[in-house]
Design an enzyme around this catalytic site. Structure first.
Site: not given
Ligand code: GLU
Length: 427
Positions: A200-202, A204, A210
């Site tokens: 997930s986003k957390r 990286g 991204e």
């Protein structure tokens, strides 16, 4: 001929896991001299968006992948899926429920899949409900359109993520009912965060985009994704796609979950940055700087090229270049406050910087050797270590305690700027 495909749904940005799937399919096609097809699974007309499609294609190209022939769009093949569903209706293998067409699952059967990565997997049809082929709005289900297309395109190997494992036995039932030749299946364990949770986003970021924006090089991201599914022989880690395509084997793909490690990816990116020449990096760094809000209108390419030479071995991402070398590109540069205090608060250090600036003022030939000689003479006279002068001066001129060598920094910045900044820091 070996035929593989990558089948993205244009309902979101290209996920790292999907990019990895695409890369492995591409590797297999190139390794075997086969075909790598692109199929756009845009059956969901509401959620599919051309902006996602365009970015997915751009990301694939950016990663260095090419595909054979034109992409196939499922949204243009609805008639074909309906025709195939009607064949099953006529054969009594499916029934209608309103406008929907539903496949009858025969109970009591065991479906065996000889998975190329996991080995044999068994499924009981008793656990399956009857399967929708065509929904009441006329669109096909994923499982059905996938089978129809894989068969009609002559796909020989279906290599995809573990999230599709439970779809595979259902798809096999459709192959059998339509009397189609089965491809071989391989399912790749999903990419997890270092904590074992779904990526997930957390951890990286989850999309290729991204990482592109953060300043990762395509060859580094591709290289890292390869290692998240396969261990190349001999434990080689730095492996460009073209090299991997010569030695890749599906049979040696990992059957355990891959852990995504941003630090390892950064390390790898740094390695690939070092392999590029300063000329190669110039346009990439320019793009990155501009994306990150730097005004380069007064920055000459030659100057930027010299700056890249100084900093390329010190950065792990292209974005870090602007963070570390901002003092060369603008006067309002970021300052490492703790180090500034440590080195520029003590009066003795300030006095040394002041004297160093005064002596540099008289220096005609502002080159690194000459600057260094002035520094060392001053240190000797005052019974100091050169470092006692270098640390505070580096902070004064660049705002950072790390970076390229001080004398190289000073030469490139030029005499006027250097003296102005040194004086500004100690008055
Ligand atoms: N559109 C599906 C996905 O993105 C394709 C799955 C497959 O490869 O069959 O997950």
């Amino acid at each position: 001929m070996t035929t593989v495909r990558f089948a993205p749904s244009p309902t979101g940005w290209l996920h790292l896991g999907s990019a990895r799937t695409a890369i492995f399919n591409w590797l297999y096609a190139r390794r075997t001299g086969g075909r790598f097809l692109l199929r756009i699974e845009d059956t969901d007309r509401v959620r599919s968006d051309v902006k996602f499609l365009e970015e997915i294609l751009a990301d694939l190209k950016w990663l260095g992948l090419d595909w054979d022939g034109e992409p196939i769009f499922q949204s243009r093949r609805f008639d074909f899926y309906r025709q195939k569903a009607n064949e099953l209706l006529e054969a009594g293998k499916a029934y209608k429920e309103g406008e929907a067409i539903i496949f009858k699952v025969e109970p009591g059967r065991t479906i065996e899949v000889e998975d190329m990565i996991h080995g044999r997997i068994m499924f009981e049809t008793d656990n399956f409900k009857d399967q929708v082929l065509i929904k009441s709005d006329g669109s096909p289900t994923y499982n059905f359109s996938c089978v129809i297309d894989d068969a009609s395109l002559g796909v020989t190997h279906v290599l995809r993520g573990d999230d599709h494992i439970t779809n595979t036995p259902k798809q096999i039932l459709f192959y059998e009912a339509l009397d189609l030749a089965l491809p071989r299946f391989g399912h790749m364990p999903l990419i997890m965060g270092p904590d074992g949770a779904k990526l997930s986003k957390r951890h990286g970021g989850v999309s290729v985009q991204e990482y592109k924006n953060e300043g990762f090089l395509p060859e580094a991201l591709a290289n890292y994704l390869i290692l998240l599914g396969w261990t190349p022989p001999g434990g080689i880690e730095i492996l460009p796609l073209a090299e991997a395509a010569k030695i890749f084997e599906i049979s040696s793909m990992n059957d355990v979950q891959a852990k995504f490690d941003i630090q390892k990816l950064k390390w790898m990116n740094g390695e690939h940055i070092m392999k590029r020449t300063a000329d190669d990096l110039l346009p990439l760094i320019k793009d990155q700087l501009q994306r990150d809000g730097f005004d380069l209108s007064a920055v000459a390419d030659v100057y930027l090229g010299r700056l890249i030479d100084l900093y390329r071995i010190r950065i792990k991402t292209l974005r870090e270049f602007g963070e570390l070398a901002d003092a060369f590109l603008k006067d309002e540069f970021a300052v490492d406050a703790d180090s500034w205090q440590k080195y520029l608060d003590p009066p003795a250090n300030r006095e040394n910087v002041r004297e160093f600036a005064a002596r540099l003022e008289k220096l005609e030939d502002f080159r690194r050797d000459a600057i260094e000689a002035v520094c060392r003479d001053l240190a000797r006279e005052r019974s100091l270590k050169a470092a006692d002068i270098i640390h505070p001066t580096r902070l004064a001129v660049s705002g950072k305690s790390k970076g390229a060598g001080l004398f190289e920094i000073m030469e490139l910045l030029g005499k006027d700027k250097v003296i102005l900044r040194m004086r500004g820091a100690v008055t």
